[in-house]
Motif scaffolding. Structure first.
Motif, PDB file in Angstrom:
ATOM      1  N   ALA A  28       0.839  -1.201   0.000  1.00  0.00           N
ATOM      2  CA  ALA A  28       0.000   0.000   0.000  1.00  0.00           C
ATOM      3  C   ALA A  28       0.871   1.246   0.000  1.00  0.00           C
ATOM      4  CB  ALA A  28      -0.909   0.002   1.225  1.00  0.00           C
ATOM      5  N   LEU A 161      -4.645   7.316  -7.128  1.00  0.00           N
ATOM      6  CA  LEU A 161      -3.840   6.108  -7.194  1.00  0.00           C
ATOM      7  C   LEU A 161      -4.156   5.371  -8.487  1.00  0.00           C
ATOM      8  CD1 LEU A 161      -4.072   4.782  -3.518  1.00  0.00           C
ATOM      9  CD2 LEU A 161      -2.483   6.464  -4.510  1.00  0.00           C
ATOM     10  N   LYS A 164      -4.322  -0.773  -9.342  1.00  0.00           N
ATOM     11  CA  LYS A 164      -4.900  -1.346  -8.135  1.00  0.00           C
ATOM     12  C   LYS A 164      -4.259  -0.691  -6.922  1.00  0.00           C
ATOM     13  CE  LYS A 164      -5.579  -5.769  -5.741  1.00  0.00           C
ATOM     14  NZ  LYS A 164      -5.241  -7.211  -5.741  1.00  0.00           N
ATOM     15  N   GLN A 165      -4.842   0.411  -6.494  1.00  0.00           N
ATOM     16  CA  GLN A 165      -4.366   1.144  -5.319  1.00  0.00           C
ATOM     17  C   GLN A 165      -2.888   1.506  -5.427  1.00  0.00           C
ATOM     18  OE1 GLN A 165      -6.413   2.335  -2.708  1.00  0.00           O
ATOM     19  NE2 GLN A 165      -7.859   1.747  -4.319  1.00  0.00           N
ATOM     20  N   TYR A 181       1.184   6.978  -8.747  1.00  0.00           N
ATOM     21  CA  TYR A 181       0.079   7.861  -8.381  1.00  0.00           C
ATOM     22  C   TYR A 181       0.190   9.155  -9.165  1.00  0.00           C
ATOM     23  CZ  TYR A 181       3.226  10.657  -5.437  1.00  0.00           C
ATOM     24  OH  TYR A 181       4.249  11.470  -4.989  1.00  0.00           O
TER      25      TYR A 181
END
Length: 351
Positions: A28, A161, A164-165, A181
């Protein structure tokens, strides 16, 4: 996906084995930590594009890139002169009245007071060129050959983002990916200096920050990338990695509408269709500079601010490519402004 990624072509591969950390889908992104440099990864870039208006209402496009690479060298060597990190910077100004780009670039190894990409926050610089965080956003100061960009960028919405994240795949192979990002819809103020005259300018910009260890799959010849600030406040990023025959190897994109709803597109949902071409009188390369791009719920025509936005990077990368300011149109109305990058049209990229 800035052109400076291709500078890796210049780095000789040593005989020793060398491993870079992989980009993983379960990592993350964390802020403010990930605003800064990630020196263990092979490649990283901070890429700012935008369009501004002069007081006379004349449009200008600009592009600023700072790029960091970790050479595949044994950094256990204690010498201060071991090039543990190398930085590159590139800037371009698109002025339709001039009809072609003004371009300049710099390169230096990190350290020795010459260049640095700092960890934990955005502060990257080479000599007197710099992009850095401020209390209200970012500032770029680029005293380039033939022009100077002194611009401030203020966020007007949350970071976006990609993938996927923040995990953005670039091919059917999961390891071909980046952490990615964007900061779209940045409000731009400042000055553009030409021929000793500082011209006030204001408009909108887009910032991309990516880092990767394995970016371009061997089956890809190049890519097409779009970052678009929509006039209604939305933001759209689309890209496709191209095979040598022009077919898509992989594609994706992210759309955030004016209400803040986000959709990530699957590879089969993103389509690039060329509508018109421009042939460079210098290189003879034929670029598709006018496009129809589409994804579910979206269909836009991209028109270049001017046809000649070819960059000659042979001195540093051995290649030429097209990167320029575009407008997005739908049903006869302009609905957005952004930047389009087209690589691998002159010859297949080798990385």
């Amino acid at each position: 996906m800035p052109y400076l990624l291709m500078l890796l072509l210049l780095l000789p591969l040593p005989a020793l084995a060398f491993d870079y950390p992989p980009v993983l889908p379960d990592r993350a992104l964390q802020f403010p930590r990930d605003l800064g440099s990630h020196p263990a990864f092979r490649t990283e870039w901070w890429y700012v594009t935008g369009q501004v208006q002069t007081p006379q209402g004349k449009p200008l496009g600009f592009q600023i890139t700072f790029f960091r690479t970790r050479p595949p060298l044994d950094t256990r060597n204690p010498s201060r002169f071991t090039p543990r990190q190398i930085l590159f910077a590139h800037a371009a100004l698109a002025d339709p009245q001039l009809g072609k780009l003004l371009v300049d670039e710099k390169a230096a190894r990190a350290g020795f007071g010459l260049a640095q990409a700092e960890i934990g926050h955005t502060k990257v610089w080479i000599d007197d060129w710099r992009l850095e965080q401020t209390a209200t956003g970012y500032r770029a100061h680029i005293p380039a050959k033939g022009f100077t960009l002194d611009l401030q960028f203020s966020p007007t919405q949350a970071r976006l983002l990609q993938g996927k994240q923040g995990y953005s795949r670039k091919s059917p192979t999961p390891g071909d990916a980046s952490h990615y990002y964007s900061e779209p819809q940045l409000s731009v103020t400042g000055t553009v200096t030409r021929q000793g005259k500082a011209i006030p300018a204001q408009g909108r910009a887009w910032l991309d920050h990516e880092w990767s260890s394995n970016y371009l799959n061997k089956a890809a010849s190049g890519w097409d990338w779009l970052g678009l600030n929509l006039d209604d406040g939305g933001a759209l990023m689309l890209f496709r990695m191209r095979r040598p025959d022009g077919r898509a190897l992989w594609a994706s994109g992210t759309y955030r509408d004016a209400q803040g709803r986000v959709r990530v597109f699957a590879p089969n949902e993103v389509h690039f269709k060329p509508l018109a071409y421009w042939t460079s009188p210098r290189s003879g390369i034929r670029y598709p500079v006018r496009w129809q791009v589409s994804a579910p719920g979206l269909s836009l025509e991209l028109r270049p601010l001017m046809p000649d936005q070819e960059l000659d990077a042979r001195a540093s990368t051995g290649t030429r490519y097209w990167e320029g300011a575009v407008e997005a149109w739908r049903d006869g109305q302009r609905v957005g402004r952004g930047y389009l990058e087209l690589t691998g049209y002159g010859k297949r990229l080798q990385m």
